[in-house]
Design a protein around this motif. Structure first.
Motif, mmCIF file in Angstrom:
data_model
loop_
_atom_site.group_PDB
_atom_site.id
_atom_site.type_symbol
_atom_site.label_atom_id
_atom_site.label_comp_id
_atom_site.label_asym_id
_atom_site.label_seq_id
_atom_site.Cartn_x
_atom_site.Cartn_y
_atom_site.Cartn_z
ATOM 1 N N TYR A 180 33.156 111.801 -22.280
ATOM 2 C CA TYR A 180 34.095 111.859 -20.992
ATOM 3 C C TYR A 180 34.122 110.261 -20.553
ATOM 4 O O TYR A 180 33.304 109.684 -20.307
ATOM 5 N N LYS B 221 35.379 108.598 -16.613
ATOM 6 C CA LYS B 221 35.768 108.897 -15.322
ATOM 7 C C LYS B 221 35.823 107.729 -14.461
ATOM 8 O O LYS B 221 35.113 106.681 -14.486
ATOM 9 N N ALA C 56 37.248 108.517 -7.811
ATOM 10 C CA ALA C 56 37.991 109.526 -7.057
ATOM 11 C C ALA C 56 38.666 110.570 -8.045
ATOM 12 O O ALA C 56 39.696 111.139 -7.778
ATOM 13 N N GLU C 57 38.447 110.706 -9.389
ATOM 14 C CA GLU C 57 38.919 111.551 -10.337
ATOM 15 C C GLU C 57 37.663 112.072 -11.006
ATOM 16 O O GLU C 57 36.658 111.676 -11.189
ATOM 17 N N GLY C 58 38.125 113.327 -11.720
ATOM 18 C CA GLY C 58 37.044 113.987 -12.416
ATOM 19 C C GLY C 58 37.319 113.462 -13.744
ATOM 20 O O GLY C 58 38.103 112.655 -14.375
ATOM 21 N N PRO C 59 35.985 113.698 -14.545
ATOM 22 C CA PRO C 59 35.995 113.211 -15.965
ATOM 23 C C PRO C 59 37.103 113.900 -16.826
ATOM 24 O O PRO C 59 37.429 114.817 -16.624
ATOM 25 N N THR C 60 37.468 112.909 -17.659
ATOM 26 C CA THR C 60 38.360 113.636 -18.616
ATOM 27 C C THR C 60 37.822 113.350 -20.137
ATOM 28 O O THR C 60 37.352 112.153 -20.325
ATOM 29 N N PHE C 61 38.456 114.168 -20.991
ATOM 30 C CA PHE C 61 37.925 114.201 -22.325
ATOM 31 C C PHE C 61 38.218 112.937 -22.898
ATOM 32 O O PHE C 61 39.710 112.544 -22.888
ATOM 33 N N PHE D 206 30.787 109.313 -19.690
ATOM 34 C CA PHE D 206 29.461 110.287 -20.005
ATOM 35 C C PHE D 206 29.405 110.935 -21.311
ATOM 36 O O PHE D 206 30.531 111.306 -21.684
ATOM 37 N N PHE E 264 25.181 117.150 -19.771
ATOM 38 C CA PHE E 264 25.725 115.618 -19.599
ATOM 39 C C PHE E 264 24.576 114.673 -19.191
ATOM 40 O O PHE E 264 23.375 114.888 -19.041
#
Lengths: 113, 115
Positions: free
Chosen positions: B36, B38, B41-46, B89, B105
């Motif tokens: 992932y 990140k 200020a954003e969530g993790p993205t696949f 991550f 994680f």
């Protein structure tokens, strides 16, 4: 916008306050999760809901109380928190098929004063 | 005890060169691995994933390698671009009957790609 919306984005609360974090997904996913991210630490799984039923509670203190009224909404109710609870709280959802991965929201940055 | 470890908290790479991010795991029951990305200020993205039955998966500039005997995986980004600067991550999953799959994680590696 990932399809998972978290509100509020930022929250400052006192140790005696009660507040709630909200998570909403319209992806048709069946599983929803709360994660905690503290600085320099791995994301810590807090709660798992699968088809609205809580399936995991990773030894989370009772001052954190989750609620999942339906498969699209997830709440985290907070009361009498401690300063060490300050962190980024992330909600995620999945179809329960790991090859799709999780879809995360942007998180709520919580500061306990 | 951390089951997924990313021992390098940070990595700096010159634009155009290869970035290699490493991840080690201890649980032999893990059968699926994901990376992932990140931004602040954003969530993790696949980003990319690999099943334990494979040793390599490629998607554009991103390739993940899995060495099961060493319980080690790595993410290669080539060529690296400034927009790749983010926290990466590593995550691992094991099947759990009767429950949703859970991801474990690592602590993340901050990649900085220098122009």
């Amino acid at each position: 916008e990932t399809g998972v919306t978290q509100t509020p984005r930022h929250l400052v609360m006192g140790m005696t306050n009660k507040k709630s974090l909200k998570c909403e997904q319209h992806l048709g996913h069946n599983a929803m999760y709360w994660y905690k991210q503290s600085a320099k630490k791995p994301l810590e799984l807090m709660f798992v809901y699968n088809f609205k039923e809580q399936t995991e509670n990773n030894s989370v203190p009772s001052r954190f109380s989750p609620e999942c009224p339906n498969s699209s909404h997830l709440f985290l109710h907070l009361h009498t928190l401690q300063p060490e609870d300050s962190a980024l709280y992330l909600c995620a959802s999945s179809q329960d098929r790991v090859n799709y991965g999780y879809t995360f929201g942007s998180g709520t940055r919580l500061t306990v004063v | 005890d951390q089951q997924v470890k990313q021992n390098s908290p940070s990595l700096s790479v010159q634009e155009g060169r290869i970035s290699i991010l490493n991840c080690d795991y201890t649980n032999s029951m893990f059968d699926y691995f994901l990376w992932y990305k990140k931004y602040p200020a954003e969530g993790p993205t696949f980003l990319i994933s690999i099943s334990s039955i494979k040793d390599k998966n490629e998607d554009g500039r991103f390739t993940v390698f899995l060495n099961k005997s060493a319980k080690h995986l790595s993410l290669h980004i080539v060529p690296s671009q400034p927009g790749d600067s983010a926290v990466y991550f590593c995550a691992a999953s094991a099947f759990s009957s009767g429950s949703a799959r859970q991801l474990t994680f690592g602590s993340g590696t901050q990649l900085t790609v220098l122009p």
